[in-house]
Motif scaffolding. Structure first.
Motif, PDB file in Angstrom:
ATOM      1  N   THR A 128     -16.303 -25.634  -0.424  1.00  0.00           N
ATOM      2  CA  THR A 128     -15.874 -24.413  -1.077  1.00  0.00           C
ATOM      3  C   THR A 128     -17.043 -23.775  -1.815  1.00  0.00           C
ATOM      4  OG1 THR A 128     -14.093 -23.438  -2.392  1.00  0.00           O
ATOM      5  CG2 THR A 128     -15.058 -25.494  -3.236  1.00  0.00           C
ATOM      6  N   GLY A 159     -10.037 -18.442   1.162  1.00  0.00           N
ATOM      7  CA  GLY A 159      -9.155 -18.444  -0.002  1.00  0.00           C
ATOM      8  C   GLY A 159      -9.733 -17.584  -1.103  1.00  0.00           C
ATOM      9  N   GLU A 199      -9.782 -19.404   7.198  1.00  0.00           N
ATOM     10  CA  GLU A 199      -8.836 -19.740   6.123  1.00  0.00           C
ATOM     11  C   GLU A 199      -9.419 -19.391   4.758  1.00  0.00           C
ATOM     12  OE1 GLU A 199      -8.469 -23.944   6.718  1.00  0.00           O
ATOM     13  OE2 GLU A 199      -7.259 -23.745   8.527  1.00  0.00           O
ATOM     14  N   TYR A 236      -6.912 -19.946  -7.353  1.00  0.00           N
ATOM     15  CA  TYR A 236      -6.647 -21.292  -7.877  1.00  0.00           C
ATOM     16  C   TYR A 236      -6.010 -21.322  -9.271  1.00  0.00           C
ATOM     17  CZ  TYR A 236      -9.077 -22.694  -3.722  1.00  0.00           C
ATOM     18  OH  TYR A 236      -9.407 -22.831  -2.414  1.00  0.00           O
ATOM     19  N   GLY A 268     -13.996 -21.437   2.291  1.00  0.00           N
ATOM     20  CA  GLY A 268     -15.219 -21.835   1.603  1.00  0.00           C
ATOM     21  C   GLY A 268     -16.163 -20.690   1.302  1.00  0.00           C
TER      22      GLY A 268
END
Ligand SMILES: Cc1ncc(COP(=O)(O)O)c(C=O)c1O
Lengths: 449, 80
Positions: A219, A307, A305, A402, A257
């Protein structure tokens, strides 16, 4: 007429001052009275302090920017929204409207995605902790199981036996992409041959259908070239499967990431000066995939993906100063009504924090503490801010990723979260918690009543 | 609580402690308070004077002056 007042302050001048705060020293000082077009004082008056705010416009912009970066360089790109990053349903639904599938890592997240209307075959099920019940549910709704271990493969074979259609599977691969930190606890290692072994075993299982290969490098990865390496290695593995096992791989999933514009703790340069553009990642991946030797009609779908790169920028945390004090070592301390309970990413980032009031005075270094009775509750070790007093308001930037999933109900209740829609209307998308809500699952034994 | 004798201050708010080599930047009000301290005024007199001239509630000024004195103490600028 009395003179305008500014609190007396003394700032130590040392040779190290500049490097201590870095080039972004002044950046936090610019006052910010509006977020996403809405007045901060008005929002706090209406919804209480602290308050999380998400900008629907920015959510959509980020999704579109990612699609543009990759889609203009590679013909087949699909985004899968990484649920754990922010799984408030309103946020997920914005991304699904933008065309994103769902990437989930638990039965809980799987049900959330289904509840948000994502068809099962657009759900990618990652993670090391799938239970037999999770695997059965995934098989039932035709989600793709991203295999993490040989034990999971065995469990899945048991679940898949006797089903009317094969369970769709992708093999999660970890590999050496030249990064100092390797996330090699997830999936099967490429270099030691485990990944190929897993591919062979899935290919040989009549109850399973191998549809993809997956790799999530880590990440906040600041090396675009690592994605090129990973893409090339996954592509080679896919071609080996085609040539030796006659398996066509539908998609290569390069995980997430990609960094947001936040500033990592300890970084000398602020995020916006340091973080490579998404275009650089896209260029590295596209070059690797287009140069991998796939026939033009057999180019695999590229799944991403992402985030934090999609959601960080759209999130703000608004809050209020509770108190200020002088520390014994001469530093100024400011106590805020939010801390690491809400701003989990304060452990990771030196968040950009702006005062709301414009005329607050000359900036001075201050420590920002949260409201918890805990020494670790530090929002910023040093921030350069004008002299603030009780009731002054602050804006924390880039908090969308997050925090709204890893926050804790600790000591205080979690506050309202609102979404500002494209017309600027505000919608509560998660209500402030109440005592009743928190106590609802509790039970008191008879003898203690 | 007087300022140490050897502390040098300038109109522009530059403060230098020759004993330690530390230098500091004072904002205008801090520079003013330092000047009053150097002139031998006590804290109560300084507070009263500032209250006359500045647009600030008494309790806030009290709080800020206390903090400022703490800061001077921790930077070792006051007589023991
Ligand atoms: C498998 C997988 N995909 C995607 C993500 C999203 O990562 P990021 O927010 O760094 O893009 C994660 C996060 O850990 C992950 O584990």
């Amino acid at each position: 007429m009395k003179l305008p007042y500014e609190r007396p302050t003394l700032r130590r001048l040392t040779a190290g001052t500049l490097s201590k705060f870095g080039p972004q020293a002044g950046a936090g000082v610019r006052p910010v009275a509006e977020v996403a077009g809405a007045s901060v004082p008005a929002l706090l008056a209406q919804f209480g302090s602290p308050l999380f705010v998400l900008s629907e416009r920015q959510l959509r912009r980020s999704a579109q920017a990612l699609r543009r970066s990759f889609g203009t360089r590679y013909p087949r790109v699909q985004l899968a929204w990484s649920y754990k990053t922010n799984y408030l349903n309103a946020v997920c639904r914005v991304f699904h409207q933008e065309g994103a599938w769902a990437e989930v890592v638990s039965g809980f997240e799987l049900e959330k995605a289904l509840g948000n209307g994502v068809p099962g075959h657009h759900i990618l099920f990652n993670g090391p902790s799938k239970t037999a019940a999770d695997l059965a549910r995934a098989a039932e709704v035709d989600a793709v199981v991203h295999l993490d271990s040989f034990d999971e493969l065995r469990a899945l074979l048991a679940v898949a036996a006797g089903r009317p259609r094969p369970v769709r599977v992708a093999v999660r691969v970890n590999l050496d992409a030249g990064l100092p930190q390797r996330w090699d606890r997830f999936g099967f290692n490429l270099e030691n041959g485990q990944a190929w072994q897993a591919v062979q075993q899935v290919a040989a299982a009549p109850d399973l259908a191998l549809v993809g290969l997956h790799c999530h490098l880590g990440t906040f990865v600041l090396e675009p070239a690592a994605y090129g390496t990973a893409a090339a290695k996954l592509a080679a593995l896919a071609q080996r499967a085609t040539h030796e096992l006659h398996q066509t791989i539908d998609y290569l999933d390069l995980g997430g990431g990609f960094p947001s514009l936040n500033t990592l703790k300890g970084s000398y340069l602020p995020g916006p000066d340091l973080v490579p553009d998404l275009d650089e990642y896209a260029a590295a991946v596209a070059e690797a995939l287009l140069g991998a030797g796939f026939a033009p009609e057999a180019l695999p779908l590229l799944v991403l993906e992402a985030g934090r790169a999609l959601v960080d920028e759209a999130g703000y945390l608004l809050g209020t100063v509770l108190a200020t004090k002088q520390l014994p070592d001469g530093r100024r301390a400011t106590v805020l009504d939010f801390g690491v309970n809400l701003l989990f990413t304060a452990y990771w980032y030196d968040h950009l924090i702006s005062p709301v009031r414009a005329d607050a005075g000359r900036p001075e270094p201050t420590v920002l503490y949260g409201p918890l009775c805990m020494n670790i509750d530090v929002v910023r070790e040093t921030a350069l801010l004008p002299p603030l007093g009780p009731g002054d308001q602050l804006v924390v930037h880039r908090v969308g990723a997050y925090n709204m999933s890893q926050w804790q109900q600790f000591i205080t209740l979690r506050p309202n979260v609102i979404l500002l829609d494209l017309q600027g209307n505000s919608h509560i998308i998660r209500e402030a918690e109440t005592l009743e809500y928190v106590q609802q699952p509790e039970r008191v034994p008879e003898h203690l009543l | 609580m007087p300022l140490k004798k050897n502390i040098a201050t300038s109109e522009a708010g530059f403060v230098f402690n020759p004993a330690t080599g530390d230098s500091f930047a004072a904002n205008p009000l801090a520079a003013e308070v330092l000047k009053l301290l150097q002139a031998g005024h006590d804290l109560a007199a300084i507070r009263a004077q500032l209250l006359e001239r500045y647009d600030v509630p008494a309790h806030q000024l009290q709080h800020d002056l206390d903090d400022f004195i703490w800061q001077l103490t921790s930077f070792q600028l006051l007589e023991e």
